[in-house]
Scaffold this active site. Structure first.
Site, PDB file in Angstrom:
ATOM      1  N   GLN A 165       0.849  -1.191   0.000  1.00 57.11           N
ATOM      2  CA  GLN A 165       0.000   0.000   0.000  1.00 57.11           C
ATOM      3  C   GLN A 165       0.883   1.239   0.000  1.00 57.11           C
ATOM      4  O   GLN A 165       1.912   1.280   0.676  1.00 57.11           O
ATOM      5  CB  GLN A 165      -0.880  -0.011   1.253  1.00 57.11           C
TER       6      GLN A 165
ATOM      7  N   HIS B  95       1.636   8.253  14.862  1.00 56.13           N
ATOM      8  CA  HIS B  95       0.747   7.129  14.559  1.00 56.13           C
ATOM      9  C   HIS B  95       1.499   5.814  14.441  1.00 56.13           C
ATOM     10  O   HIS B  95       2.672   5.789  14.071  1.00 56.13           O
ATOM     11  CB  HIS B  95       0.014   7.377  13.237  1.00 56.13           C
TER      12      HIS B  95
ATOM     13  N   LYS C 187       7.241   1.375   7.477  1.00 62.77           N
ATOM     14  CA  LYS C 187       6.969   2.466   6.538  1.00 62.77           C
ATOM     15  C   LYS C 187       8.271   2.936   5.899  1.00 62.77           C
ATOM     16  O   LYS C 187       9.320   2.923   6.536  1.00 62.77           O
ATOM     17  CB  LYS C 187       6.364   3.680   7.265  1.00 62.77           C
TER      18      LYS C 187
ATOM     19  N   TYR D 267       4.245   7.793   1.353  1.00 60.61           N
ATOM     20  CA  TYR D 267       4.525   6.666   2.236  1.00 60.61           C
ATOM     21  C   TYR D 267       4.392   5.362   1.457  1.00 60.61           C
ATOM     22  O   TYR D 267       3.395   5.147   0.796  1.00 60.61           O
ATOM     23  CB  TYR D 267       3.466   6.521   3.321  1.00 60.61           C
TER      24      TYR D 267
ATOM     25  N   ASP E  14      -4.917  13.672  17.354  1.00 58.32           N
ATOM     26  CA  ASP E  14      -3.473  13.720  17.598  1.00 58.32           C
ATOM     27  C   ASP E  14      -3.127  14.557  18.825  1.00 58.32           C
ATOM     28  O   ASP E  14      -2.142  14.293  19.503  1.00 58.32           O
ATOM     29  CB  ASP E  14      -2.739  14.276  16.375  1.00 58.32           C
TER      30      ASP E  14
END
Length: 176
Positions: free
Chosen positions: A46, A62, A72, A132, A168
């Site tokens: 992804q 996160h 990532k 990302y 956040d």
């Protein structure tokens, strides 16, 4: 392309080696053989883009919890960010420690963030875009985070955020 280890085990700066001529430049930003030799993922099921119109936008910190933690590979494709990773791995010698660096369209660096780390960034310019590559598919039931200014981490952000989400801003203190 070079993989430069940081002081946090498994966290790597991906440093492209540009080849320039009068047409511009060319640089490899990912090589499956180099990543595999370093024990890093070579499959990225992804990819995501984050567009941020305002300087001072903070996103994070996160992570995706077990059983599907997300490695990532993060790069800034337009503008500049201060990118941060925090080691949350139980039993890690660097648990609760953070690493930050500037990623920009100009320096073309990327940060490889292993599973078990929280990630966030602060935009340093208007009109900033972040790309990302995700080593695991997003699962909203496992999405979580830690507060960007949690004293357990002591992150030295280059400036206070101007814009961040309510989520956040209100994550609880991390149980260090």
């Amino acid at each position: 392309m070079r993989l430069d280890p940081t002081r946090l085990d498994g966290l790597m700066v991906v440093e492209p080696t540009p080849h320039a001529d009068d047409r511009g430049l060319f640089a490899r930003t990912f090589d499956a053989d180099v990543f595999a030799a370093a024990g890093l993922p070579v499959q990225w099921p992804q990819c995501n883009t984050s567009w941020n119109p305002r300087r001072g936008t903070l996103r994070g910190l996160h992570f995706q919890a077990e059983p599907k933690p997300e490695p990532k590979l993060v790069r800034c494709t337009r503008g500049r960010i201060f990118d941060v990773a925090v080691d949350l791995r139980p039993g890690s010698a660097t648990r609760c420690q953070w690493f930050g660096l500037e990623l920009s369209a100009d320096n073309r660096r990327a940060l490889y963030i292993p599973p078990g780390f929280a990630h966030g960034f602060l935009t340093l310019e208007d009109a900033t875009e972040v790309f990302y590559q995700m080593g695991e598919r997003y699962d909203g039931s496992l999405a979580s985070g830690v507060r960007w200014n949690d004293p357990a981490f002591g992150i030295h952000w280059p400036q206070a955020p101007v814009l961040l989400s309510g989520r956040d801003a209100t994550y609880p203190d991390f149980p260090a």
